[in-house]
Write a protein that holds these residues in place. Structure first.
Motif, mmCIF file in Angstrom:
data_model
loop_
_atom_site.group_PDB
_atom_site.id
_atom_site.type_symbol
_atom_site.label_atom_id
_atom_site.label_comp_id
_atom_site.label_asym_id
_atom_site.label_seq_id
_atom_site.Cartn_x
_atom_site.Cartn_y
_atom_site.Cartn_z
ATOM 1 N N THR A 149 0.824 -1.217 0.000
ATOM 2 C CA THR A 149 0.000 0.000 0.000
ATOM 3 C C THR A 149 0.853 1.259 0.000
ATOM 4 O OG1 THR A 149 -0.132 0.123 2.416
ATOM 5 C CG2 THR A 149 -1.825 -1.200 1.279
ATOM 6 N N GLY A 150 2.175 1.087 0.122
ATOM 7 C CA GLY A 150 3.079 2.227 0.097
ATOM 8 C C GLY A 150 3.546 2.694 1.460
ATOM 9 N N THR A 151 3.092 2.050 2.534
ATOM 10 C CA THR A 151 3.542 2.424 3.872
ATOM 11 C C THR A 151 4.812 1.662 4.228
ATOM 12 O OG1 THR A 151 2.091 0.784 4.905
ATOM 13 C CG2 THR A 151 1.234 3.037 4.692
ATOM 14 N N ARG A 152 5.568 2.220 5.137
ATOM 15 C CA ARG A 152 6.826 1.597 5.548
ATOM 16 C C ARG A 152 6.600 0.196 6.107
ATOM 17 N NH1 ARG A 152 12.224 1.682 4.671
ATOM 18 N NH2 ARG A 152 13.351 1.048 6.516
ATOM 19 N N SER A 153 5.548 0.052 6.931
ATOM 20 C CA SER A 153 5.200 -1.229 7.533
ATOM 21 C C SER A 153 3.769 -1.590 7.141
ATOM 22 C CB SER A 153 5.302 -1.120 9.061
ATOM 23 O OG SER A 153 4.672 -2.216 9.691
ATOM 24 N N CYS A 154 3.491 -2.863 7.013
ATOM 25 C CA CYS A 154 2.125 -3.309 6.717
ATOM 26 C C CYS A 154 1.186 -3.059 7.889
ATOM 27 C CB CYS A 154 2.123 -4.806 6.371
ATOM 28 S SG CYS A 154 2.944 -5.171 4.818
ATOM 29 N N PHE A 155 1.748 -2.683 9.032
ATOM 30 C CA PHE A 155 0.946 -2.466 10.234
ATOM 31 C C PHE A 155 0.700 -0.990 10.523
ATOM 32 C CE2 PHE A 155 3.175 -6.500 10.538
ATOM 33 C CZ PHE A 155 2.113 -7.354 10.740
ATOM 34 N N ASP A 156 1.219 -0.080 9.687
ATOM 35 C CA ASP A 156 1.034 1.356 9.896
ATOM 36 C C ASP A 156 -0.438 1.742 9.749
ATOM 37 O OD1 ASP A 156 3.725 1.704 10.260
ATOM 38 O OD2 ASP A 156 4.103 2.546 8.269
ATOM 39 N N GLY A 157 -0.967 2.434 10.765
ATOM 40 C CA GLY A 157 -2.326 2.955 10.704
ATOM 41 C C GLY A 157 -3.412 1.902 10.754
ATOM 42 N N ARG A 158 -3.089 0.712 11.219
ATOM 43 C CA ARG A 158 -4.069 -0.379 11.221
ATOM 44 C C ARG A 158 -4.300 -0.943 12.627
ATOM 45 N NH1 ARG A 158 -0.989 -0.316 6.731
ATOM 46 N NH2 ARG A 158 -2.048 -0.376 4.736
ATOM 47 N N GLU A 159 -4.138 -0.081 13.632
ATOM 48 C CA GLU A 159 -4.312 -0.519 15.010
ATOM 49 C C GLU A 159 -5.768 -0.905 15.262
ATOM 50 O OE1 GLU A 159 -2.834 2.401 14.200
ATOM 51 O OE2 GLU A 159 -0.754 1.871 14.614
ATOM 52 N N LEU A 160 -5.957 -1.951 16.043
ATOM 53 C CA LEU A 160 -7.283 -2.393 16.452
ATOM 54 C C LEU A 160 -7.511 -1.953 17.893
ATOM 55 C CD1 LEU A 160 -7.196 -6.045 15.064
ATOM 56 C CD2 LEU A 160 -8.086 -3.992 13.952
ATOM 57 N N SER A 161 -8.738 -1.643 18.215
ATOM 58 C CA SER A 161 -9.076 -1.255 19.580
ATOM 59 C C SER A 161 -8.943 -2.480 20.482
ATOM 60 C CB SER A 161 -10.507 -0.726 19.615
ATOM 61 O OG SER A 161 -10.867 -0.398 20.932
ATOM 62 N N ALA A 162 -8.185 -2.330 21.559
ATOM 63 C CA ALA A 162 -7.985 -3.436 22.497
ATOM 64 C C ALA A 162 -7.847 -2.879 23.907
ATOM 65 C CB ALA A 162 -6.730 -4.231 22.131
ATOM 66 N N VAL A 163 -8.331 -3.635 24.874
ATOM 67 C CA VAL A 163 -8.143 -3.263 26.269
ATOM 68 C C VAL A 163 -6.665 -3.431 26.586
ATOM 69 C CG1 VAL A 163 -8.681 -3.871 28.663
ATOM 70 C CG2 VAL A 163 -10.479 -3.936 26.911
ATOM 71 N N VAL A 164 -6.087 -2.417 27.189
ATOM 72 C CA VAL A 164 -4.666 -2.453 27.547
ATOM 73 C C VAL A 164 -4.522 -3.121 28.911
ATOM 74 C CG1 VAL A 164 -2.611 -1.062 28.002
ATOM 75 C CG2 VAL A 164 -4.220 -0.388 26.188
ATOM 76 N N GLY A 165 -3.726 -4.168 28.959
ATOM 77 C CA GLY A 165 -3.505 -4.874 30.218
ATOM 78 C C GLY A 165 -2.501 -4.160 31.099
ATOM 79 N N ASP A 166 -2.602 -4.378 32.385
ATOM 80 C CA ASP A 166 -1.699 -3.758 33.347
ATOM 81 C C ASP A 166 -1.108 -4.840 34.239
ATOM 82 O OD1 ASP A 166 -0.343 -2.269 35.226
ATOM 83 O OD2 ASP A 166 -2.097 -1.151 35.908
ATOM 84 N N PRO A 167 0.170 -5.201 34.026
ATOM 85 C CA PRO A 167 0.774 -6.254 34.828
ATOM 86 C C PRO A 167 0.839 -5.909 36.327
ATOM 87 C CG PRO A 167 2.416 -5.233 33.430
ATOM 88 C CD PRO A 167 1.092 -4.658 33.056
ATOM 89 N N ALA A 168 0.836 -4.628 36.666
ATOM 90 C CA ALA A 168 0.890 -4.226 38.063
ATOM 91 C C ALA A 168 -0.449 -4.451 38.764
ATOM 92 C CB ALA A 168 1.293 -2.753 38.166
ATOM 93 N N ALA A 169 -1.515 -4.622 38.002
ATOM 94 C CA ALA A 169 -2.858 -4.789 38.573
ATOM 95 C C ALA A 169 -3.070 -6.219 39.062
ATOM 96 C CB ALA A 169 -3.916 -4.423 37.540
ATOM 97 N N GLU A 170 -2.202 -7.136 38.748
ATOM 98 C CA GLU A 170 -2.419 -8.537 39.148
ATOM 99 C C GLU A 170 -1.524 -8.953 40.269
ATOM 100 O OE1 GLU A 170 -3.089 -11.445 36.191
ATOM 101 O OE2 GLU A 170 -3.827 -9.962 34.791
#
Length: 151
Positions: free
Chosen positions: A130-151
């Motif tokens: 597609t012309g981007t440097r990485s195939c993953f550029d601009g294609r982030e999916l919404s995800a809950v961010v985990g917190d290792p300190a919370a466990e």
């Protein structure tokens, strides 16, 4: 429907032949017996393919994921340029031969199971079609961010 990746260059068509002509059978001085031993230790899927994760050797950034059969691995290990198996086109493609966005091999490692490769490269231009440097550029999916300190 599974694609049979083990075809000769003549069977694969003109694009594959052009790519093959530029790197297959070239006298690179590479130790082909070492390449054959490495390939023998890999585990290809029922379709004859394994995943190749491609990482920029200078920035450590993951650039893309593509597929290789034994011949693509052989070409990659012995030529200094990365070759893949195109599942959609059913042919080999050496990255950059048509786009100019070449990948030069710096190292190749298999994972602990032998069914995935990490190919570190010097990337010239975009890695993604597609012309981007990485195939993953601009294609982030919404995800809950985990917190290792919370466990």
């Amino acid at each position: 429907m599974s694609v049979e990746p083990r075809v000769t260059d003549a069977e694969a068509g003109s694009d594959a032949g052009a790519e093959a002509g530029s790197d297959a059978g070239a006298d690179t001085g590479a130790d082909t017996s070492a390449a054959e031993a490495a390939i023998a230790g890999l585990k290809f899927g029922v379709d004859g393919l394994l995943a190749a994760i491609v990482q920029d050797d200078e920035s450590d950034r993951v650039l893309m994921l593509a597929w290789m059969d034994a011949e693509a691995v052989r070409r990659t290990l012995t030529t200094g340029r990365v070759t893949y198996w195109s599942r959609s086109r059913g042919e080999y493609w050496r990255k950059g031969d048509t786009s100019g966005h070449r990948q030069y091999v710096r190292s190749v490692a298999s994972d602990c199971d032998g069914d995935t490769l990490l190919v570190r490269v010097v990337q010239i231009g975009a890695a993604c079609h597609t012309g981007t440097r990485s195939c993953f550029d601009g294609r982030e999916l919404s995800a809950v961010v985990g917190d290792p300190a919370a466990e």
